[in-house]
Design a protein around this motif. Structure first.
Motif, PDB file in Angstrom:
ATOM      1  N   ILE A   1       0.842  -1.200   0.000  1.00  0.00           N
ATOM      2  CA  ILE A   1       0.000   0.000   0.000  1.00  0.00           C
ATOM      3  C   ILE A   1       0.876   1.248   0.000  1.00  0.00           C
ATOM      4  CG2 ILE A   1      -1.708   1.317   1.330  1.00  0.00           C
ATOM      5  CD1 ILE A   1      -2.671  -1.465   2.402  1.00  0.00           C
ATOM      6  N   LYS A   2       1.905   1.247   0.848  1.00  0.00           N
ATOM      7  CA  LYS A   2       2.825   2.385   0.924  1.00  0.00           C
ATOM      8  C   LYS A   2       3.505   2.627  -0.426  1.00  0.00           C
ATOM      9  CE  LYS A   2       6.945   1.877   2.522  1.00  0.00           C
ATOM     10  NZ  LYS A   2       8.056   1.503   3.410  1.00  0.00           N
ATOM     11  N   ALA A   3       3.928   1.548  -1.080  1.00  0.00           N
ATOM     12  CA  ALA A   3       4.611   1.674  -2.372  1.00  0.00           C
ATOM     13  C   ALA A   3       3.706   2.305  -3.423  1.00  0.00           C
ATOM     14  CB  ALA A   3       5.091   0.293  -2.835  1.00  0.00           C
TER      15      ALA A   3
ATOM     16  N   ASN B   1       8.957   2.792 -11.744  1.00  0.00           N
ATOM     17  CA  ASN B   1      10.227   2.489 -11.060  1.00  0.00           C
ATOM     18  C   ASN B   1      10.145   2.800  -9.569  1.00  0.00           C
ATOM     19  OD1 ASN B   1      11.630   1.466 -13.219  1.00  0.00           O
ATOM     20  ND2 ASN B   1      12.500   3.436 -13.834  1.00  0.00           N
ATOM     21  N   ILE B   2       9.473   3.923  -9.224  1.00  0.00           N
ATOM     22  CA  ILE B   2       9.280   4.253  -7.802  1.00  0.00           C
ATOM     23  C   ILE B   2       8.499   3.129  -7.118  1.00  0.00           C
ATOM     24  CG2 ILE B   2       8.120   5.827  -6.179  1.00  0.00           C
ATOM     25  CD1 ILE B   2       8.686   8.092  -8.193  1.00  0.00           C
TER      26      ILE B   2
ATOM     27  N   PRO C   1      11.246  -2.557   1.158  1.00  0.00           N
ATOM     28  CA  PRO C   1      10.276  -1.944   2.075  1.00  0.00           C
ATOM     29  C   PRO C   1      10.898  -1.239   3.275  1.00  0.00           C
ATOM     30  CG  PRO C   1      10.216  -4.339   2.216  1.00  0.00           C
ATOM     31  CD  PRO C   1      11.062  -4.008   1.046  1.00  0.00           C
ATOM     32  N   ASP C   2      12.135  -1.618   3.644  1.00  0.00           N
ATOM     33  CA  ASP C   2      12.770  -1.015   4.824  1.00  0.00           C
ATOM     34  C   ASP C   2      13.659   0.179   4.471  1.00  0.00           C
ATOM     35  OD1 ASP C   2      11.590  -2.905   6.511  1.00  0.00           O
ATOM     36  OD2 ASP C   2      13.186  -4.342   6.098  1.00  0.00           O
ATOM     37  N   LYS C   3      13.840   0.415   3.178  1.00  0.00           N
ATOM     38  CA  LYS C   3      14.727   1.502   2.743  1.00  0.00           C
ATOM     39  C   LYS C   3      13.913   2.772   2.480  1.00  0.00           C
ATOM     40  CE  LYS C   3      17.875   2.649  -0.989  1.00  0.00           C
ATOM     41  NZ  LYS C   3      18.093   2.441  -2.411  1.00  0.00           N
ATOM     42  N   LYS C   4      14.494   3.913   2.814  1.00  0.00           N
ATOM     43  CA  LYS C   4      13.835   5.188   2.532  1.00  0.00           C
ATOM     44  C   LYS C   4      13.743   5.390   1.020  1.00  0.00           C
ATOM     45  CE  LYS C   4      14.409  10.176   3.197  1.00  0.00           C
ATOM     46  NZ  LYS C   4      15.238  11.240   3.798  1.00  0.00           N
TER      47      LYS C   4
ATOM     48  N   PRO D   1       7.751   7.573   8.745  1.00  0.00           N
ATOM     49  CA  PRO D   1       8.909   6.676   8.925  1.00  0.00           C
ATOM     50  C   PRO D   1      10.201   7.189   8.292  1.00  0.00           C
ATOM     51  CG  PRO D   1       6.987   5.481   8.079  1.00  0.00           C
ATOM     52  CD  PRO D   1       6.700   6.940   7.934  1.00  0.00           C
ATOM     53  N   TYR D   2      10.119   8.266   7.512  1.00  0.00           N
ATOM     54  CA  TYR D   2      11.281   8.726   6.741  1.00  0.00           C
ATOM     55  C   TYR D   2      11.749  10.116   7.151  1.00  0.00           C
ATOM     56  CZ  TYR D   2       9.498   4.779   4.220  1.00  0.00           C
ATOM     57  OH  TYR D   2       9.027   3.529   3.919  1.00  0.00           O
ATOM     58  N   GLY D   3      11.630  10.428   8.441  1.00  0.00           N
ATOM     59  CA  GLY D   3      12.203  11.668   8.953  1.00  0.00           C
ATOM     60  C   GLY D   3      11.332  12.894   8.792  1.00  0.00           C
TER      61      GLY D   3
END
Length: 249
Positions: free
Chosen positions: A88-90, A127-128, A136-139, A194-196
């Motif tokens: 879902i996030k992707a 591509n994104i 999934p764990d990478k920013k 989750p990404y600052g």
């Protein structure tokens, strides 16, 4: 009459989707189905449907493998994916529509209506989606933003802050560019946390890397590295101090 092809590796899921389309969308004719990348490639070599219902995870690869085999494919794509928070996030990062399995009939109908109206997602947005799904764990490096008339791709690190504008959001970037996006601040606060990125006020979301100082006077506000200031709500003050302390340890 619109034509469609379904690519789905689970027979039960494929039959359910086929039945739902036939029952509720008589304007769509399903001309073929496929259960693998290899089978889909054979079908698509001779048929270009108006709509391609595409499962992400297939037994012998992924839906992206099919799109790489047919980079010029003009079909409108409706991605079908299992209910997974990373998936879902992707899709949200890429600003690409999807249908979650198990889906409600209303969701499928909305996806079909959107597919009829929308242009194909370009290669960069795909591509994104692919990179965010694969890591999934990478920013993520980039995010796709829906404006009133187009979709703009920006680097995540170039976003300084976001400000609520009714049910929309204004993005402020490092090159002084502003982007008006047709989604709520809450949508982006949840997606980017989750990404600052930290929601410091009901109306403000800030990139932590762009904060210069927290000023405790005048009710409390942040000084950003670009010289601008952002108010901090009373309710968020403790969390802001805690997060900034943690960053500077």
């Amino acid at each position: 009459m619109l034509t469609a092809i379904i690519v789905e590796d689970l027979m039960d899921a494929m039959q359910l989707l086929k039945r739902d389309i036939e029952r509720h969308h008589p304007e769509i004719k399903i001309i073929h189905t496929a259960q693998s990348v290899v089978e889909a490639a054979k079908v698509l070599r001779n048929n270009e449907p108006d709509i391609l219902f595409l499962d992400i995870m297939l037994g012998d690869g992924t839906g992206f493998d099919i799109l790489e085999i047919f980079p010029e494919l003009k079909s409108k794509i409706i991605f079908v994916t299992a209910s997974d928070e990373f998936a879902i996030k992707a899709f949200k990062f890429a600003a690409i529509d999807y249908v979650l399995k198990p889906y409600a009939q209303e969701e499928l109908s909305k996806a079909i209506e959107r597919a009829k109206q929308q242009i194909q997602p370009n290669k960069e947005r795909l591509n994104i989606l692919k990179q965010t799904l694969n890591s999934p764990d990478k920013k993520p490096d980039k995010i796709s933003l829906h404006t009133l008339d187009k979709i703009i791709i920006v680097n995540l690190d170039d976003i300084i802050r976001c400000e609520s504008d009714s049910n929309n959001t204004m993005f402020y970037l490092k090159d002084d560019k502003k982007i008006f996006v047709t989604k709520t601040l809450k949508y982006f606060a949840d997606l980017l946390k989750p990404y600052g990125f930290l929601r410091v006020h009901q109306s403000h979301l800030v990139n932590l890397q762009c904060i210069n100082a927290f000023i405790k006077t005048d009710g409390g506000y942040l000084m950003l590295k670009n010289g601008k200031s952002v108010p901090v709500s009373v309710r968020k003050k403790h969390e802001v101090i805690e997060v900034l302390d943690e960053m500077h340890k």
